[in-house]
Motif scaffolding. Structure first.
Motif, short mmCIF file in Angstrom:
data_model
loop_
_atom_site.label_atom_id
_atom_site.label_comp_id
_atom_site.label_asym_id
_atom_site.label_seq_id
_atom_site.Cartn_x
_atom_site.Cartn_y
_atom_site.Cartn_z
N THR A 1 -26.28 -29.27 21.36
CA THR A 1 -25.40 -28.90 22.60
C THR A 1 -24.60 -27.12 22.04
OG1 THR A 1 -24.20 -31.23 23.43
CG2 THR A 1 -23.45 -29.53 24.21
N LEU A 2 -24.45 -27.04 21.18
CA LEU A 2 -23.76 -26.11 20.63
C LEU A 2 -24.74 -24.93 21.06
CD1 LEU A 2 -21.68 -27.03 17.36
CD2 LEU A 2 -20.81 -25.89 20.16
N ILE A 3 -25.36 -24.60 20.66
CA ILE A 3 -26.68 -24.15 20.61
C ILE A 3 -27.26 -23.42 22.05
CG2 ILE A 3 -28.85 -22.65 20.16
CD1 ILE A 3 -28.53 -24.61 17.46
N ALA A 4 -27.31 -25.09 22.92
CA ALA A 4 -27.99 -24.60 24.55
C ALA A 4 -26.29 -23.91 25.17
CB ALA A 4 -27.65 -25.98 24.75
N VAL A 5 -25.33 -23.51 24.45
CA VAL A 5 -24.42 -23.23 25.40
C VAL A 5 -23.82 -21.67 25.35
CG1 VAL A 5 -22.11 -23.23 25.76
CG2 VAL A 5 -23.28 -25.56 25.91
N ALA A 6 -24.38 -21.87 23.41
CA ALA A 6 -24.42 -20.57 23.33
C ALA A 6 -24.97 -19.14 23.50
CB ALA A 6 -24.59 -20.20 21.74
N ILE A 7 -26.71 -20.34 24.65
CA ILE A 7 -28.00 -19.44 24.76
C ILE A 7 -28.02 -19.40 26.43
CG2 ILE A 7 -30.35 -19.23 25.03
CD1 ILE A 7 -30.44 -20.86 22.78
#
Length: 294
Positions: A110-116
């Motif tokens: 989720t952190l990676i998806a939000v950052a992207i």
């Protein structure tokens, strides 16, 4: 002209085309596989670090930490109480370790998806050309069968955590991109005109006007990303991602009804916890921004 049989490529040409593509992709993985593994190695370090904290720490401290996190997000005693009860039941039925692995996986993805996703959604909202380019890619990402994502990542990275994270992020990132773009584009024109009249720069307008007004839509995108991450966890278990997905896969293979239902309900419980906490946080943040800027 034959109007009965559809004209198609000969089997020989089709076979040659497949072989050529597969050979080229294998050559790419041999040439750049190690480099890509080094690039994505920090993701594995982060995931293992979070897993070790959740699994090796005393369960009482982990439970208290998760409850405090949910309270910080939601400020709701009901949501916190529901979280504690759900996690106690999960632990009582012997699913604690798998649940901690799944929470770690979903949190990192989720952190990676939000950052992207949020920067990409902002770019799409500010540029029609970017919107036209990215939208078909998102269409493909959302309609491609989830199992297909496993093929290239396994060929490049083999089995394990990193290919699982990449597959989950690819599957789960489209909602946050789409809803960030939609939320910003739906900001009323008269509000933007008022911001221009006060001399706001593009950055100030984005930070002080568009993002606060788009926040409910963006948080809906975060919720959808979390839900899709949890849904993909079961599929990712096929390539060695440990967690609640592996018992579900085992239950499917061996027709263990109770095992599958129990672990499925644990995934549902995590989904509800994440969903309610992020929704409550979004509402609180929106009220705060409205108070500051309104």
């Amino acid at each position: 002209m034959d109007l009965v049989n559809f004209p198609e490529m000969s089997r020989g040409d089709l076979r040659d085309m497949r072989i050529a593509i597969d050979t080229a992709f294998r050559s790419f993985t041999r040439a750049y596989g190690e480099t890509l593994e080094q690039i994505f190695h920090p993701i594995q370090i982060l995931l293992v670090f979070i897993e070790n904290i959740l699994i090796d720490s005393p369960w009482v401290l982990v439970l208290a930490g998760i409850a405090l996190l949910i309270w910080a997000l939601s400020r709701s005693p009901k949501i916190v109480a529901g979280t504690v009860i759900a996690l106690l039941l999960i632990g009582y039925f012997g699913m604690w370790e798998d649940t901690m692995r799944t929470i770690a996986m979903v949190a990192v993805c989720t952190l990676i998806a939000v950052a992207i996703g949020i920067p990409t959604g902002i770019l799409m909202a500010r540029s029609n050309r970017a919107n036209q380019i990215v939208t078909p890619i998102l269409d493909m990402m959302q309609t491609m069968p989830s199992f297909v994502y496993l093929i290239p990542v396994v060929m490049i990275f083999g089995l394990g955590k990193v290919p699982g994270v990449i597959a989950v992020v690819i599957y789960a990132v489209p909602p946050i991109i789409r809803l960030t773009n939609l939320g910003i584009r739906q900001v009323p024109a008269d509000v933007l005109e008022a911001a221009d009249a006060f001399g706001s720069s593009a950055g100030q307008k984005l930070r002080d006007v568009q993002l606060p007004l788009a926040l409910p839509t963006i948080m809906a995108g975060v919720n959808q990303t979390i839900m899709m991450s949890l849904a993909m966890v079961v599929v990712a278990s096929m390539i060695g991602v440990r967690g609640l997905g592996q018992p579900v896969l085992q239950a499917i293979n061996n027709q263990y009804f109770t095992l599958g239902v129990m672990n499925g309900l644990a995934i549902v419980a995590i989904a509800i916890i994440f969903d309610r906490a992020t929704q409550a946080y979004g509402k609180r943040l929106q009220k705060h921004l409205e108070a500051v800027h309104g």
